[in-house]
Design an enzyme around this catalytic site. Structure first.
Site, PDB file in Angstrom:
ATOM      1  N   GLU A  95       7.236  -3.118  14.647  1.00  0.00           N
ATOM      2  CA  GLU A  95       6.081  -3.168  15.286  1.00  0.00           C
ATOM      3  C   GLU A  95       6.285  -3.683  16.944  1.00  0.00           C
ATOM      4  O   GLU A  95       5.734  -3.188  17.850  1.00  0.00           O
ATOM      5  CB  GLU A  95       5.169  -4.108  14.705  1.00  0.00           C
ATOM      6  CG  GLU A  95       4.385  -3.340  13.625  1.00  0.00           C
ATOM      7  CD  GLU A  95       5.297  -3.529  12.514  1.00  0.00           C
ATOM      8  OE1 GLU A  95       6.199  -4.104  12.315  1.00  0.00           O
ATOM      9  OE2 GLU A  95       4.917  -2.672  11.213  1.00  0.00           O
ATOM     10  N   HIS A 108      -3.210  -7.108   4.435  1.00  0.00           N
ATOM     11  CA  HIS A 108      -3.503  -5.733   4.796  1.00  0.00           C
ATOM     12  C   HIS A 108      -4.893  -5.390   4.928  1.00  0.00           C
ATOM     13  O   HIS A 108      -5.583  -4.258   4.926  1.00  0.00           O
ATOM     14  CB  HIS A 108      -2.892  -4.650   3.657  1.00  0.00           C
ATOM     15  CG  HIS A 108      -1.353  -4.439   3.777  1.00  0.00           C
ATOM     16  ND1 HIS A 108      -0.486  -5.147   3.256  1.00  0.00           N
ATOM     17  CD2 HIS A 108      -0.628  -3.240   4.177  1.00  0.00           C
ATOM     18  CE1 HIS A 108       0.646  -4.819   3.537  1.00  0.00           C
ATOM     19  NE2 HIS A 108       0.648  -3.824   3.814  1.00  0.00           N
TER      20      HIS A 108
END
Lengths: 333, 347
Positions: A70, A139
């Protein structure tokens, strides 16, 4: 999108997921400097199937799979945006923002300012937020308050299919870094979406989704739809006005203040944690501008400062929903 | 255009001139920092001049670089204007960033200088992104990231090199190994004795060169550039060098000995390059004196320019956050300025 606005447009019915994909497709067609990068956005079609078949339509140069990295993805998107192209980066889950936060806060957000305005930063970051599918704490987060708080970043968070398309397109056309926060529980939600390829929603404009007289509900993302359902169920009893701010930063203060001046009561419903965040900001602005119009303490609905737990009864306990909105309205009407 | 390559006589003289300019600029920057005219932090490049100059001499003028907190040398090697640089260090309106950046954020994107950077390891992802733009638009450029030995331990540097090598992007990673990451020796920060060995992890060429030899640096970068333009992906170059000053000005430098510093100074990159040019008959002592005098004058002019330049108007603090104004900042600014012209921060 407000009904009155939509009536001006030619529309078709589609889901939020389809509307975002259509926005991406139209912008890839509109500007060849636009491309998508992210984890599994290409051949796989996106883990939540948003990019779908764009890889087949546009090829691997324009819908580019990345390593699971990321900081690298966001850093590369930032460097690319400063040097002539317009990347649309996907962070698969907003919880992964932490991995990339250095590049977001110290590079993407600051470069234009630090350089005296001498660079544009046309980068879009799409990411998914929200609980409700048992995805557990890493998540399911709703982190848009961090991004909205950090100077130099713009943040949008659509609650309808039309807003999802209009805001995604506006984000990609913007010369500033814009985060698009997609609540994963509304990807299947349907709505009327304008078909005009030039249709965008200016960043910083709220929509009055339903007009009412007694109380204003400022709802975001999934809670826009839930607030509309509550408003319908209370009709004849309490007249509820529902506003989707659509943009979190900049925020359309005027539309919210105007509504509160009319109703005198407000509920802010947003899935982020309740303390120090989006709710507090919206409430602060309402009291600054409409203090003497308020007839009752402003109420807030959100996640009670816990992480999102895994097991369904635990998750349902803390996940804010329509019942919480209704209870909040009842407390002040 | 100025001839600036190690392959011609004029270019070699220009390279020497830029190395001397860096040393003079940073010597003066250190003095004016000590005098209090330059605020904040400054990190001087003195001792490492051959790395920036050897690198930029081997690049094309259109190539892009990302820099570090120790960025003045990269700016001068890339061809930035020393007056605008000094004005930026002084926090003045005429500086490259209109006073918003200072030493650690000096940038000139138009000249291909994507910014000094206060975050160790943050430049390589930006350079990878610049290489992505170059590749995507099929432009005849490369992007080069300068990074320090300390940055090699940063996670985002790994992500950046991995991405660039996986996509065969036209990027170069130039590690300036000056032996210390801030105050901690390189041996205490890495398990590798040669940082260029990290290249093996990406299956890209990795080489270590003498960073006190401007020609050796230029040759390595020239080769890396050729490879990048051929579509064969990035190269990692480690240049072994040494900073003569502290990590920042004012650093007590209790982590190293005077003897160590003197040993490196005996191999001074400017002295050795100057001697080489004299030996080759390309420079005389008189030429050198003349060059040095002209540089001293130019940097004195830069100081004067910076001193005479105006400070930015306080209300410019609200500008440049976005491509267009946002109502939040307008409203906050209006309140602060209506209530007396500053947010209580005036001394």
């Amino acid at each position: 999108m407000a009904q009155a606005e939509l009536e001006q447009e030619q529309t078709e019915t589609m889901t939020v997921r389809e509307s975002i994909r259509q926005a991406l497709r139209e912008e890839l067609e509109h500007d060849e400097d636009v491309y998508i990068i992210g984890e599994d956005v290409g051949a796989f079609g996106g883990v939540l199937e948003v990019t779908g078949n764009l890889y087949e339509e546009f090829g691997e140069e324009r819908v580019r799979d990345t390593p699971i990295a990321e900081a690298g993805i966001i850093g590369a998107a930032t460097g690319a945006a400063a040097t002539g192209t317009r990347p649309v980066a996907e962070l698969m889950f907003s919880d992964f923002t932490g991995v990339a936060m250095e590049q977001i806060m110290n590079q993407m957000a600051k470069m234009r300012y630090m350089f005296g305005g001498k660079t544009d930063m046309p980068v879009t970051v799409r990411t998914t937020e929200g609980g409700g599918m048992g995805a557990a704490s890493q998540h399911s987060g709703t982190i848009h308050s961090w991004i909205s708080h950090f100077p130099g970043l713009k943040a949008v968070a659509p609650g309808t299919a039309a807003a999802a398309k209009g805001l995604t397109k506006a984000a990609i056309r913007s010369d500033d870094p814009v985060f698009v926060f997609e609540n994963k529980m509304i990807y299947e939600q349907q709505g009327e979406v304008p078909t005009d390829v030039e249709y965008t929603i200016p960043i910083g404009e709220a929509a009055v989704e339903r007009e009412g007289e007694d109380v204003t509900v400022v709802g975001t993302q999934r809670l826009v739809g839930e607030a509309l359902d509550v408003a319908e169920s209370l009709s004849g009893d309490v007249s509820v006005e529902v506003i989707d701010p659509r943009s979190l930063y900049p925020l359309d203060t005027d539309t919210i203040v105007e509504s509160v001046k009319k109703t005198g009561r407000m509920v802010v419903a947003d899935e982020s944690p309740l303390s120090y965040g989006t709710h507090a900001e919206i409430i602060a602005r309402a009291q600054e501008e409409a203090f003497f119009s308020l007839d009752a303490p402003i109420q807030r609905v959100g996640t009670p400062d816990t992480h999102m737990p895994f097991s369904t009864p635990l998750e349902q306990e803390v996940l804010p929903g329509g019942e919480d909105v209704k209870d909040a309205i009842r407390r002040i009407t | 255009m100025t001839d600036y390559t190690l392959e011609t006589e004029a270019g070699r003289r220009e390279s020497l001139r830029r190395m001397l300019t860096i040393r003079e600029f940073d010597t003066k920057a250190g003095q004016y920092f000590a005098d209090g005219e330059i605020p904040g932090f400054v990190h001087l490049y003195i001792g490492e001049e051959a790395v920036a100059v050897g690198t930029c001499a081997a690049l094309d003028p259109d190539d892009l670089i990302s820099s570090t907190h120790r960025g003045h040398g990269h700016c001068i090697a890339k061809g930035l204007d020393t007056e605008l640089m000094m004005a930026e260090l002084f926090g003045k309106e005429d500086g490259y960033c209109n006073g918003k950046g200072g030493s650690m954020h000096i940038a000139d994107v138009e000249s291909g200088m994507l910014g000094a950077n206060g975050i160790v390891g943050a430049g390589p992802p930006l350079a990878t992104g610049a290489a992505l733009s170059i590749d995507y638009q099929d432009r005849d450029q490369v992007a080069l990231a300068f990074l320090g030995d300390g940055a090699v331990a940063q996670g985002q540097v790994h992500e950046a090199i991995n991405l660039a090598s996986t996509w065969d992007l036209p990027a170069i990673f130039l590690v300036e190994n000056n032996r210390y990451g801030e105050a901690t020796p390189v041996e205490k920060q890495h398990n590798l004795s040669q940082l260029s060995d990290t290249a093996q992890a990406y299956d890209i060429p990795g080489l270590t060169v003498d960073g006190m030899d401007v020609t050796a640096v230029a040759e390595a970068v020239k080769e890396a550039r050729k490879r990048a333009r051929a579509g064969d992906g990035p190269t990692l170059i480690e240049a072994e060098t040494y900073r003569y000053r502290g990590h920042y000005e004012g650093d007590e430098q209790n982590y190293r000995t005077d003897e160590e510093l003197e040993q490196w100074q005996e191999r001074d990159a400017i002295d050795s390059f100057k001697r080489r040019l004299i030996d080759r008959g390309e420079l005389t002592e008189d030429d050198f004196e003349e060059m040095q005098a002209a540089i001293e004058e130019a940097i004195a002019d830069a100081i004067e320019y910076a001193q005479e330049s105006e400070f930015p108007a306080p209300e410019e603090a609200y500008d440049d956050m976005f491509s267009e104004s946002v109502p939040e900042i307008e409203a906050f600014a209006e309140r602060i300025r209506t209530d007396g012209g500053s947010n209580g921060g005036d001394a």
